[in-house]
Design a protein around this motif. Structure first.
Motif, PDB file in Angstrom:
ATOM      1  N   SER A 161       9.116   4.602  15.415  1.00  0.00           N
ATOM      2  CA  SER A 161       9.292   3.520  14.449  1.00  0.00           C
ATOM      3  C   SER A 161      10.589   3.686  13.667  1.00  0.00           C
ATOM      4  N   VAL A 162      10.970   4.932  13.373  1.00  0.00           N
ATOM      5  CA  VAL A 162      12.240   5.171  12.687  1.00  0.00           C
ATOM      6  C   VAL A 162      13.410   4.842  13.602  1.00  0.00           C
ATOM      7  N   VAL A 163      13.331   5.257  14.865  1.00  0.00           N
ATOM      8  CA  VAL A 163      14.395   4.941  15.823  1.00  0.00           C
ATOM      9  C   VAL A 163      14.493   3.434  16.025  1.00  0.00           C
TER      10      VAL A 163
ATOM     11  N   CYS B  12      15.529  14.897  17.233  1.00  0.00           N
ATOM     12  CA  CYS B  12      15.859  13.949  16.162  1.00  0.00           C
ATOM     13  C   CYS B  12      16.610  14.647  15.031  1.00  0.00           C
ATOM     14  N   GLY B  13      16.273  15.903  14.752  1.00  0.00           N
ATOM     15  CA  GLY B  13      16.993  16.645  13.728  1.00  0.00           C
ATOM     16  C   GLY B  13      18.449  16.865  14.104  1.00  0.00           C
ATOM     17  N   LEU B  14      18.710  17.182  15.365  1.00  0.00           N
ATOM     18  CA  LEU B  14      20.084  17.354  15.819  1.00  0.00           C
ATOM     19  C   LEU B  14      20.855  16.032  15.751  1.00  0.00           C
TER      20      LEU B  14
ATOM     21  N   VAL C  11      19.502  10.615   2.510  1.00  0.00           N
ATOM     22  CA  VAL C  11      18.447  11.402   1.870  1.00  0.00           C
ATOM     23  C   VAL C  11      17.078  10.937   2.361  1.00  0.00           C
ATOM     24  N   VAL C  12      16.911   9.619   2.509  1.00  0.00           N
ATOM     25  CA  VAL C  12      15.649   9.076   3.013  1.00  0.00           C
ATOM     26  C   VAL C  12      15.411   9.522   4.452  1.00  0.00           C
ATOM     27  N   PHE C  13      16.449   9.465   5.286  1.00  0.00           N
ATOM     28  CA  PHE C  13      16.297   9.883   6.683  1.00  0.00           C
ATOM     29  C   PHE C  13      15.900  11.356   6.776  1.00  0.00           C
TER      30      PHE C  13
ATOM     31  N   TRP D 259      12.375  13.053   8.138  1.00  0.00           N
ATOM     32  CA  TRP D 259      12.372  14.121   9.137  1.00  0.00           C
ATOM     33  C   TRP D 259      11.604  15.339   8.629  1.00  0.00           C
ATOM     34  N   ALA D 260      11.811  15.692   7.364  1.00  0.00           N
ATOM     35  CA  ALA D 260      11.100  16.839   6.795  1.00  0.00           C
ATOM     36  C   ALA D 260       9.602  16.569   6.684  1.00  0.00           C
TER      37      ALA D 260
END
Length: 380
Positions: free
Chosen positions: A95-97, A160-162, A186-188, A192-193
């Motif tokens: 959904s983020v992608v 996704c982190g990379l 910051v939101v992204f 991820w966190a």
């Protein structure tokens, strides 16, 4: 009660499938013209888009590079993420992608599209905060099969982190346009966190910690569903009240003019036939205004709401056929689906399951028992 369960699981699933499918079909239809619409061959050049984004601070990854290869990669990711979101595979990440793909393409060429693009733009953001894969998804099927060890999730999270690290480095202090405001990154990173925390808690934390995260997830989901419903009501309320102020809507002739435009006449014979009848034009014009203005006030009366909901969906189906705006209509029908009754959606799902797999319809007693477990809401 608000945090006890993620409300509207079937409605959120329909919204997910509807918007992901609409965007997917649009991208596939425009595949031969993708470079003219959003890519390096378009009249809205890469430099013009950079100047616009430098002023409005919108996010689009297409301005990180002017190469054709980068555009093709982003477009392909948008297509793949739309298909995966529609199927409900790894929905929290996809959904983020999907949102990034929608924002990247639409903010690259803001003058392409119609009102349906604006709705998809907003709903792509809202869907990130919903638990829209509880039913009718590959995630739900995987959860029903048992809690097997998840190997794909951590790998996907690391990849996704990379990618996020590369995007942050590409836009920070390099003068590259399209990165948006600093808080967006910051939101992204926060998303991820949270994904990593959610997986670690589900794997190693105590039951109390998992229950707390589940409650927080329900709160965010329910708030997002309320925002989606409010957005749909706002769309219809503003559209209806603005129409009332127009003289052509007041005298009942507003729909006559688009029926006479060649650009909005995929079926000229049908448009001419409707436009020739003043009574039909007047009824459709006044009916459109009345339905749009009245709908937000009927949410607390389920029967009246359902009648107007059917009328609005039929109206959008008519717009798709008569005016040649299929993707605008699909987007609005997908938005309207948030108000469909739960019992209706479950019957549709059961019929589809029996038609596809030969699954028997659930017993009525079981349906009633399950319905009593979930509180009544505006969506069902």
């Amino acid at each position: 009660m608000v945090s006890a369960a993620a409300l509207g699981p079937y409605q959120s699933a329909v919204v997910r499938i509807g918007f992901a499918g609409t965007w997917l079909f649009f991208l596939l239809r425009e595949l031969p013209h993708r470079r003219e619409l959003y890519g390096p061959d378009g009249p809205w050049s890469w430099h013009l888009a950079g100047r616009l984004v430098a002023g409005n601070h919108a996010f689009t990854s297409l301005l990180w590079s002017s190469s054709t290869l980068w555009f093709e990669i982003v477009y392909a990711l948008a297509v793949v993420s739309s298909a995966l979101l529609m199927l409900g595979w790894r929905t929290r990440t996809v959904s983020v992608v999907f949102m990034i793909g929608v924002l990247s393409l639409q903010n690259r060429s803001v003058f392409v599209g119609d009102g349906g693009d604006n709705v998809i733009h907003l709903m792509a953001i809202y869907l990130v905060f919903t638990r829209c894969a509880q039913v009718w998804s590959l995630d739900a099927r995987r959860a029903a099969r048992g809690a097997a060890r998840d190997r794909v999730g951590p790998v996907l999270w690391a990849v996704c982190g990379l990618a996020l690290l590369a995007g942050t480095w590409r836009t920070s202090g390099s003068g590259v346009s399209g990165g948006g405001e600093w808080w967006l990154w910051v939101v992204f990173w926060g998303m991820w966190a949270v994904q990593g925390l959610w997986w670690a808690a589900g794997r190693f934390a105590a039951a109390e910690a998992r229950a707390l995260l589940d409650v927080l997830g329900n709160l965010v989901h329910n708030a997002a569903m309320v925002v989606i419903m409010a957005e749909v009501c706002l769309i219809y309320a503003t559209a209806g009240w603005y129409k009332i102020q127009g003289s052509r809507w007041q005298d009942g002739t507003a729909l006559f003019y688009p029926l006479k435009l060649d650009y909005f006449s995929p079926w000229p014979e049908v448009s001419s036939l409707l436009g020739a009848s003043g009574v039909i034009v007047m009824l459709l014009t006044y009916g459109t205004v009345m339905v749009q203005v009245a709908f937000p006030f009927t949410l607390f009366n389920r029967r009246v709401k359902n009648v107007l909901l059917v009328a609005m969906m039929l109206e959008h189906a008519g717009i798709a056929v008569l005016l040649g705006l299929p993707f605008f209509s699909l987007a609005m029908i997908a938005a309207d689906a948030v108000f469909l009754p739960t019992s209706f959606l479950r019957r549709v799902g059961a019929l589809a399951g029996r038609w596809r797999q030969g699954v028997r319809l659930p017993e009525r007693s079981r349906q009633r028992a399950e319905e009593t477990e979930r509180p009544r809401t505006l969506v069902g």
